[in-house]
Design a protein around this motif. Structure first.
Motif, PDB file in Angstrom:
ATOM      1  N   SER A  55      -6.669 -13.251   6.898  1.00 15.85           N
ATOM      2  CA  SER A  55      -5.705 -12.329   7.495  1.00 15.85           C
ATOM      3  C   SER A  55      -5.606 -12.595   8.993  1.00 15.85           C
ATOM      4  O   SER A  55      -6.630 -12.774   9.663  1.00 15.85           O
ATOM      5  N   ASP A 103       0.828 -14.859   1.503  1.00 18.46           N
ATOM      6  CA  ASP A 103       1.021 -13.907   0.414  1.00 18.46           C
ATOM      7  C   ASP A 103       2.239 -13.055   0.738  1.00 18.46           C
ATOM      8  O   ASP A 103       2.169 -12.128   1.542  1.00 18.46           O
ATOM      9  N   ASP A 105       2.126  -9.101   0.168  1.00 14.65           N
ATOM     10  CA  ASP A 105       1.348  -8.195   1.008  1.00 14.65           C
ATOM     11  C   ASP A 105       2.291  -7.538   2.002  1.00 14.65           C
ATOM     12  O   ASP A 105       2.934  -8.208   2.811  1.00 14.65           O
ATOM     13  N   ASP A 133       1.586  -5.212   4.389  1.00 13.86           N
ATOM     14  CA  ASP A 133       0.988  -4.629   5.590  1.00 13.86           C
ATOM     15  C   ASP A 133       1.792  -5.068   6.815  1.00 13.86           C
ATOM     16  O   ASP A 133       1.920  -6.274   7.080  1.00 13.86           O
TER      17      ASP A 133
END
Length: 382
Positions: free
Chosen positions: A202, A218, A221, A223
């Protein structure tokens, strides 16, 4: 004469643009070493069914270069209970930053002094480049290691470790800080077996990223504060997972850098070109004031001085803006200033501005007085 003047203006422009590029002074290393982080030694008696490796760099900032490493192992002990004494190279400053758990129960760790470092723990010499350049060299600081001691019963068990370690930080690659991190996989070759590896890394959202072996973003994801990259491998994909990441300067920084450099070039080159028409206007103004002879020439110098100061001021403003303005558009905490280069460049810009002020004053005054002489003799425009 015109060709010589053109060459002079071109030389001044090149000098000014060089002043705008920050130089690097010889004042120590422009980087901070990274940690030695590696798989443990000491699992030779058991098989690793699967490993899940997570490296979280999403908290990188101007105030912190800490990475969080979490590794989960599925251990398979096919025989009787065995005593394991694994040794971890973590980069953690002490046992308080390291946590190990076996089937949910904490396992105590103790630091080793001196650090026990097998040859297989050699970190990679480089991490991958971000955009096709040469790989970036990677250097680790003083190594540290932690030892565990526990009994592993027969069967399959969940074993995990987590710790925080400093990423390598560099002030050499672009206008923003560069971060590097490497996790050495090579010690896993000594284990009784290895069933597969999942890697997840990350980084802050929107940052540039490169890894070896390659990892894919990804897209699922969601976020908004980080980007996640993943890789899945049936065996060891190499001797290490090497990571390079950096905050992107952004289009605003690039646009302002280009604009201020163009402004500087225009100020230097345009000011030189403007000397002749300004001198002609000064001569006309002095001729209309009613003075004659020496009186006309005395009226020239205040205008010539103002013209020279205006040229120098424009160059100084443009040069200092090129040096200092774009950094205000960099991501918070990611810009940096290393060495005496930029202050020296600022001094050079001011010195160039002062020189051009003098040149502009002399040139405008000389051309204006020549035109006044020509007007007195009736040869203006000849």
């Amino acid at each position: 004469m015109i060709a010589a003047g053109g060459r002079m203006r071109a030389a001044l422009l090149l000098i000014a643009l060089q002043c705008a590029a920050p130089a690097w002074a010889n004042m120590g290393k422009p980087w901070r070493e990274g940690p030695l982080v590696a798989e443990p030694q000491g699992f030779e008696a058991v098989r690793i069914v699967h490993e899940d490796l997570r490296i979280d760099l999403s908290d990188l900032s101007g105030e912190s270069s800490l990475a969080t490493v979490r590794v989960a192992y599925r251990l398979d002990n096919g025989g009787k209970a065995v005593r394991l004494r694994p040794v971890f190279a973590t980069g953690a400053s002490g046992a308080e930053r390291f946590e190990a758990r076996l089937d949910g129960r904490k396992v105590a760790a103790r630091p080793l002094k001196p650090a026990a470092l097998p040859e297989t723990w050699q970190p990679p010499a480089t991490t991958p480049a971000l955009s096709g350049e040469r790989p970036v060299f990677y250097e680790v600081g003083e190594a540290s290691s932690l030892a565990l001691d526990f009994v592993l019963p027969p069967g399959r068990h969940d074993f995990s470790v987590s710790y925080r370690a400093e990423a390598m930080q560099s002030k050499r690659e672009g206008p923003t800080l560069l971060y590097q991190f490497a996790y050495v996989l090579a010690p896993a070759r000594s284990w009784a077996g290895f069933g597969g590896l999942d890697v997840r890394v990350s980084v802050p959202e929107g940052w540039r990223f490169a890894a070896a072996p390659a990892l894919r973003m990804d897209r699922q994801d969601n976020d908004p504060h980080r980007d996640v990259y993943r890789g899945r491998y049936p065996g060891l994909p190499g001797d290490a997972v090497a990571i390079t990441t950096q905050a992107a300067p952004g289009i605003g920084y690039s646009a302002l850098s280009l604009a201020t450099q163009l402004w500087l070039g225009l100020a230097v080159f345009g000011g030189g070109l403007a000397c002749r028409p300004i001198a002609a206007a000064v001569a006309r103004r002095a001729g209309r004031d009613g003075a004659t002879g020496a009186g006309r020439k005395r009226r020239v110098w205040p205008y010539a001085l103002a013209a020279g100061l205006a040229w120098g001021s424009a160059v100084a403003c443009a040069g200092l803006a090129a040096l200092y303005a774009p950094e205000h558009l960099l991501p918070d905490g990611q810009g940096y200033s290393y060495g005496y280069g930029r202050p020296l460049a600022a001094i050079a810009v001011v010195m160039l501005a002062a020189l051009l002020s003098l040149i502009g004053f002399i040139a405008v005054a000389a051309i204006a007085r020549r035109r006044l002489r020509q007007a007195g003799s009736g040869t203006v425009g000849a």
